[in-house]
Design an enzyme around this catalytic site. Sequence first.
Site, PDB file in Angstrom:
ATOM      1  N   CYS A   4      -3.946   6.583  63.551  1.00 36.42           N
ATOM      2  CA  CYS A   4      -2.977   7.153  64.484  1.00 36.42           C
ATOM      3  C   CYS A   4      -2.860   8.648  64.171  1.00 36.42           C
ATOM      4  O   CYS A   4      -3.662   9.180  63.409  1.00 36.42           O
ATOM      5  CB  CYS A   4      -1.626   6.437  64.410  1.00 36.42           C
ATOM      6  SG  CYS A   4      -0.685   6.694  62.887  1.00 36.42           S
ATOM      7  N   ARG A  10       2.324   3.914  63.023  1.00 35.10           N
ATOM      8  CA  ARG A  10       1.524   2.866  63.660  1.00 35.10           C
ATOM      9  C   ARG A  10       0.312   2.416  62.861  1.00 35.10           C
ATOM     10  O   ARG A  10       0.097   1.208  62.681  1.00 35.10           O
ATOM     11  CB  ARG A  10       1.092   3.302  65.063  1.00 35.10           C
ATOM     12  CG  ARG A  10       2.256   3.401  66.021  1.00 35.10           C
ATOM     13  CD  ARG A  10       1.851   4.002  67.333  1.00 35.10           C
ATOM     14  NE  ARG A  10       1.451   5.388  67.134  1.00 35.10           N
ATOM     15  CZ  ARG A  10       0.894   6.141  68.066  1.00 35.10           C
ATOM     16  NH1 ARG A  10       0.641   5.647  69.262  1.00 35.10           N
ATOM     17  NH2 ARG A  10       0.577   7.390  67.814  1.00 35.10           N
ATOM     18  N   ASP A 125       4.434   4.785  70.720  1.00 39.92           N
ATOM     19  CA  ASP A 125       4.707   5.551  69.506  1.00 39.92           C
ATOM     20  C   ASP A 125       6.206   5.522  69.185  1.00 39.92           C
ATOM     21  O   ASP A 125       7.006   6.177  69.859  1.00 39.92           O
ATOM     22  CB  ASP A 125       4.235   6.989  69.675  1.00 39.92           C
ATOM     23  CG  ASP A 125       4.214   7.752  68.368  1.00 39.92           C
ATOM     24  OD1 ASP A 125       4.880   7.320  67.395  1.00 39.92           O
ATOM     25  OD2 ASP A 125       3.526   8.788  68.303  1.00 39.92           O
TER      26      ASP A 125
END
Length: 152
Positions: A4, A10, A125
């Site tokens: 990420c 993440r 996100d």
Amino acid sequence: MFVCHGNICRSPMAEYIMKDLARKAGVDDELHIESSATSSEEIGNGIYPPAGTMLSMNGISSKGHRARRFTMQDYNEFDLVVVMEDYNLRNMLRIIACDCEGKVWKLLDFAADEPQRTMGEDISDPWYHGNFDKTYKEILTGCKALMKYLGY
């Protein structure tokens, strides 16, 4: 390799969820699972506390995680490079120049009825929306689908 932007939300969530799934399936010794970032701004930092809390609430430890940047050596060493969203994909291509070996996928590519590289939805996100539960569920869906894709 899960990737990420900063390797604090993440991608480490995906790394530790996937490690947990592999352990539960009894195949953790068959898979080498890591995570990294496309940027350098969080290098050395631990997992973002709400992401770590979400993992802990689900019985998954992220102890010892430190953000690191993806390298061309990672591309050469890993069989799959799994990004979280289109933005990560664009940044990944800046690092590797060409996905000539077809290793780069988006995590939710694997959740499609017929998996296709870089066609899946983005993992949202939580850095921006704050809903770590939503992101956890998206990542869990993708990781379970990836396990199935890998034959486990």
